[in-house]
Design a protein around this motif. Sequence first.
Motif, PDB file in Angstrom:
ATOM      1  N   GLY A  23      39.691  48.444  42.181  1.00 40.11           N
ATOM      2  CA  GLY A  23      39.803  49.365  41.060  1.00 40.11           C
ATOM      3  C   GLY A  23      38.976  50.614  41.229  1.00 40.11           C
ATOM      4  O   GLY A  23      39.148  51.593  40.493  1.00 40.11           O
ATOM      5  N   SER A  24      38.064  50.620  42.202  1.00 39.44           N
ATOM      6  CA  SER A  24      37.085  51.701  42.230  1.00 39.44           C
ATOM      7  C   SER A  24      36.550  51.890  43.649  1.00 39.44           C
ATOM      8  O   SER A  24      36.700  51.007  44.504  1.00 39.44           O
ATOM      9  CB  SER A  24      35.972  51.290  41.256  1.00 39.44           C
ATOM     10  N   GLY A  25      35.953  53.036  43.904  1.00 38.72           N
ATOM     11  CA  GLY A  25      35.158  53.275  45.102  1.00 38.72           C
ATOM     12  C   GLY A  25      35.851  52.914  46.411  1.00 38.72           C
ATOM     13  O   GLY A  25      36.978  53.325  46.693  1.00 38.72           O
ATOM     14  N   ALA A  44      43.336  43.979  43.715  1.00 33.90           N
ATOM     15  CA  ALA A  44      42.774  42.980  42.807  1.00 33.90           C
ATOM     16  C   ALA A  44      41.451  43.476  42.246  1.00 33.90           C
ATOM     17  O   ALA A  44      40.599  43.966  42.994  1.00 33.90           O
ATOM     18  CB  ALA A  44      42.569  41.658  43.548  1.00 33.90           C
ATOM     19  N   ASP A  45      41.292  43.346  40.923  1.00 32.88           N
ATOM     20  CA  ASP A  45      40.019  43.747  40.299  1.00 32.88           C
ATOM     21  C   ASP A  45      39.923  43.081  38.933  1.00 32.88           C
ATOM     22  O   ASP A  45      40.931  42.757  38.309  1.00 32.88           O
ATOM     23  CB  ASP A  45      39.939  45.274  40.151  1.00 32.88           C
ATOM     24  N   VAL A  46      38.694  42.894  38.483  1.00 36.61           N
ATOM     25  CA  VAL A  46      38.460  42.279  37.179  1.00 36.61           C
ATOM     26  C   VAL A  46      38.570  43.325  36.062  1.00 36.61           C
ATOM     27  O   VAL A  46      38.818  42.979  34.904  1.00 36.61           O
ATOM     28  CB  VAL A  46      37.074  41.582  37.179  1.00 36.61           C
ATOM     29  N   ALA A 167      19.023  39.076  45.412  1.00 39.23           N
ATOM     30  CA  ALA A 167      20.297  38.345  45.505  1.00 39.23           C
ATOM     31  C   ALA A 167      21.334  39.182  46.246  1.00 39.23           C
ATOM     32  O   ALA A 167      22.069  38.671  47.105  1.00 39.23           O
ATOM     33  CB  ALA A 167      20.807  37.999  44.109  1.00 39.23           C
ATOM     34  N   TYR A 168      21.386  40.466  45.926  1.00 38.43           N
ATOM     35  CA  TYR A 168      22.371  41.345  46.580  1.00 38.43           C
ATOM     36  C   TYR A 168      22.168  41.337  48.092  1.00 38.43           C
ATOM     37  O   TYR A 168      23.105  41.126  48.864  1.00 38.43           O
ATOM     38  CB  TYR A 168      22.227  42.767  46.014  1.00 38.43           C
ATOM     39  N   ALA A 169      20.900  41.546  48.533  1.00 43.52           N
ATOM     40  CA  ALA A 169      20.614  41.582  49.972  1.00 43.52           C
ATOM     41  C   ALA A 169      20.923  40.239  50.623  1.00 43.52           C
ATOM     42  O   ALA A 169      21.476  40.182  51.731  1.00 43.52           O
ATOM     43  CB  ALA A 169      19.158  41.963  50.207  1.00 43.52           C
ATOM     44  N   MET A 201      29.202  57.524  48.199  1.00 47.79           N
ATOM     45  CA  MET A 201      29.251  58.002  46.818  1.00 47.79           C
ATOM     46  C   MET A 201      30.448  57.394  46.074  1.00 47.79           C
ATOM     47  O   MET A 201      31.574  57.831  46.212  1.00 47.79           O
ATOM     48  CB  MET A 201      29.325  59.547  46.797  1.00 47.79           C
ATOM     49  N   SER A 202      30.143  56.365  45.311  1.00 48.84           N
ATOM     50  CA  SER A 202      31.174  55.680  44.513  1.00 48.84           C
ATOM     51  C   SER A 202      30.605  55.521  43.104  1.00 48.84           C
ATOM     52  O   SER A 202      29.416  55.805  42.878  1.00 48.84           O
ATOM     53  CB  SER A 202      31.449  54.292  45.116  1.00 48.84           C
ATOM     54  N   PRO A 203      31.404  55.035  42.157  1.00 53.26           N
ATOM     55  CA  PRO A 203      30.876  54.815  40.803  1.00 53.26           C
ATOM     56  C   PRO A 203      29.663  53.875  40.776  1.00 53.26           C
ATOM     57  O   PRO A 203      28.913  53.856  39.795  1.00 53.26           O
ATOM     58  CB  PRO A 203      32.070  54.205  40.064  1.00 53.26           C
TER      59      PRO A 203
HETATM   60  N1  LIG Z   1      28.665  52.485  47.524  1.00 56.20           N
HETATM   61  C1  LIG Z   1      27.705  52.149  48.380  1.00 56.20           C
HETATM   62  O1  LIG Z   1      26.768  52.915  48.616  1.00 56.20           O
HETATM   63  C2  LIG Z   1      27.770  50.818  49.098  1.00 56.20           C
HETATM   64  C3  LIG Z   1      26.851  50.597  50.128  1.00 56.20           C
HETATM   65  C4  LIG Z   1      26.891  49.380  50.797  1.00 56.20           C
HETATM   66  C5  LIG Z   1      27.835  48.428  50.461  1.00 56.20           C
HETATM   67  N2  LIG Z   1      28.693  48.679  49.460  1.00 56.20           N
HETATM   68  C6  LIG Z   1      29.654  47.616  49.151  1.00 56.20           C
HETATM   69  O2  LIG Z   1      30.961  48.148  49.087  1.00 56.20           O
HETATM   70  C7  LIG Z   1      31.742  47.374  48.183  1.00 56.20           C
HETATM   71  C8  LIG Z   1      32.403  48.290  47.183  1.00 56.20           C
HETATM   72  O3  LIG Z   1      31.387  49.007  46.510  1.00 56.20           O
HETATM   73  P1  LIG Z   1      31.686  50.366  45.739  1.00 56.20           P
HETATM   74  O4  LIG Z   1      30.560  51.277  46.032  1.00 56.20           O
HETATM   75  O5  LIG Z   1      33.071  50.798  45.962  1.00 56.20           O
HETATM   76  O6  LIG Z   1      31.464  49.836  44.242  1.00 56.20           O
HETATM   77  P2  LIG Z   1      32.264  50.085  42.895  1.00 56.20           P
HETATM   78  O7  LIG Z   1      31.351  49.615  41.831  1.00 56.20           O
HETATM   79  O8  LIG Z   1      32.810  51.468  42.847  1.00 56.20           O
HETATM   80  O9  LIG Z   1      33.510  49.072  43.025  1.00 56.20           O
HETATM   81  C9  LIG Z   1      33.356  47.696  42.934  1.00 56.20           C
HETATM   82  C10 LIG Z   1      34.596  47.138  42.274  1.00 56.20           C
HETATM   83  O10 LIG Z   1      34.482  45.707  42.255  1.00 56.20           O
HETATM   84  C11 LIG Z   1      34.988  45.248  41.020  1.00 56.20           C
HETATM   85  N3  LIG Z   1      34.440  43.929  40.696  1.00 56.20           N
HETATM   86  C12 LIG Z   1      33.182  43.615  40.289  1.00 56.20           C
HETATM   87  N4  LIG Z   1      33.109  42.311  40.022  1.00 56.20           N
HETATM   88  C13 LIG Z   1      34.336  41.775  40.261  1.00 56.20           C
HETATM   89  C14 LIG Z   1      34.885  40.475  40.151  1.00 56.20           C
HETATM   90  N5  LIG Z   1      34.158  39.443  39.714  1.00 56.20           N
HETATM   91  N6  LIG Z   1      36.188  40.292  40.474  1.00 56.20           N
HETATM   92  C15 LIG Z   1      36.950  41.333  40.894  1.00 56.20           C
HETATM   93  N7  LIG Z   1      36.497  42.585  40.995  1.00 56.20           N
HETATM   94  C16 LIG Z   1      35.196  42.812  40.685  1.00 56.20           C
HETATM   95  C17 LIG Z   1      34.540  46.310  40.015  1.00 56.20           C
HETATM   96  O11 LIG Z   1      35.310  46.246  38.814  1.00 56.20           O
HETATM   97  C18 LIG Z   1      34.764  47.587  40.821  1.00 56.20           C
HETATM   98  O12 LIG Z   1      36.078  48.092  40.619  1.00 56.20           O
HETATM   99  C19 LIG Z   1      30.793  46.343  47.586  1.00 56.20           C
HETATM  100  O13 LIG Z   1      30.886  45.151  48.331  1.00 56.20           O
HETATM  101  C20 LIG Z   1      29.428  46.957  47.804  1.00 56.20           C
HETATM  102  O14 LIG Z   1      28.415  45.984  47.866  1.00 56.20           O
HETATM  103  C21 LIG Z   1      28.689  49.840  48.776  1.00 56.20           C
END
Ligand SMILES: NC(=O)c1ccc[n+]([C@@H]2O[C@H](COP(=O)([O-])OP(=O)(O)OC[C@H]3O[C@@H](n4cnc5c(N)ncnc54)[C@H](O)[C@@H]3O)[C@@H](O)[C@H]2O)c1
Length: 264
Positions: A23-25, A44-46, A167-169, A201-203
């Motif tokens: 849904g995002s990023g 797929a997204d929640v 937890a994230y790490a 750069m994402s939400p």
């Molecule tokens: N943006 C960054 O700087 C960055 C850096 C390293 C890793 N990541 C990883 O990249 C991936 C995407 O991150 P992003 O920056 O696009 O984040 P984001 O927040 O823009 O997108 C994450 C998406 O996951 C969805 N989501 C959350 N919980 C969910 C669930 N239980 N079921 C289904 N969907 C769910 C959210 O609704 C959202 O649309 C993640 O795994 C994040 O850890 C991002």
Amino acid sequence: MSESDTVLAPRFRGKVALVTGAGSGIGAATASRLAAEGAHVLLADVDEASLGLAVEAAGSAARATGFGGGAEGLPLDVADEAGWARVARHLEDGPGRLDLLHSNAAIAVIQPADRLTVADWHRQLDVNLTATFLAVRALAGLLTRTGGSIVITSSVHAMRGLPGRPAYAATKGALLSLGRQLAADYGPDVRVNTVVPGPIMSPAWADVSEPDRERSIRATTLARFGRPSEVAAAVAFFGSDDASYVTGASLVVDGGWSVTADSA
Ligand SMILES: NC(=O)c1ccc[n+]([C@@H]2O[C@H](COP(=O)([O-])OP(=O)(O)OC[C@H]3O[C@@H](n4cnc5c(N)ncnc54)[C@H](O)[C@@H]3O)[C@@H](O)[C@H]2O)c1
């Protein structure tokens, strides 16, 4: 090179891809990239509101290239085992194949261990890590039959500590091991690789302060945030036949963040 300079090929024509967190990023950008390259993409997204917009964007990316791609929304909590059974049925009853699973959804609750609730610890493990296990459990049969591939999204936090992300790490480090293990278990039929993004750069950055954003940019050697489409390009590479001899690998997409002393 800007996004508009990228020349796309129909590498995924006739193929089916499933992207979580679409849904995002990064997930939304990957869905658009795969659809533009000819895949029928299940997003797929929640979060159903953002999912609708991402499906529209991926659909128009597909129409723009005309390589036969398409997009379909699939409301799903990736931590829900029953949800994965529904996804498997949907794929079996529909296209009957799955060429690429991008396991990408994640959440981050920023608190040091002594302030993180046990519920938030478990929820991050469920969404960020167990979800990939559930997805593979539900879809390994289809992926094996198709000869498909899996791409997992880890993070540079798998390799470097930053305040408040126990937890994230931990989940992102575990995903690197899980990716290698899945590659060993599911070869030669299924390739499994991991992308390791840095600051993109994402939400997800919406609540991060300007000084913290600037600190992250300074820690990259390319002196900027990455774009979600730059991670999507790596996912598309891993999922395509261009990576036909690549499995159990990980690719850091971080503008040099992890090689500078500033990121430590
Ligand atoms: N943006 C960054 O700087 C960055 C850096 C390293 C890793 N990541 C990883 O990249 C991936 C995407 O991150 P992003 O920056 O696009 O984040 P984001 O927040 O823009 O997108 C994450 C998406 O996951 C969805 N989501 C959350 N919980 C969910 C669930 N239980 N079921 C289904 N969907 C769910 C959210 O609704 C959202 O649309 C993640 O795994 C994040 O850890 C991002």
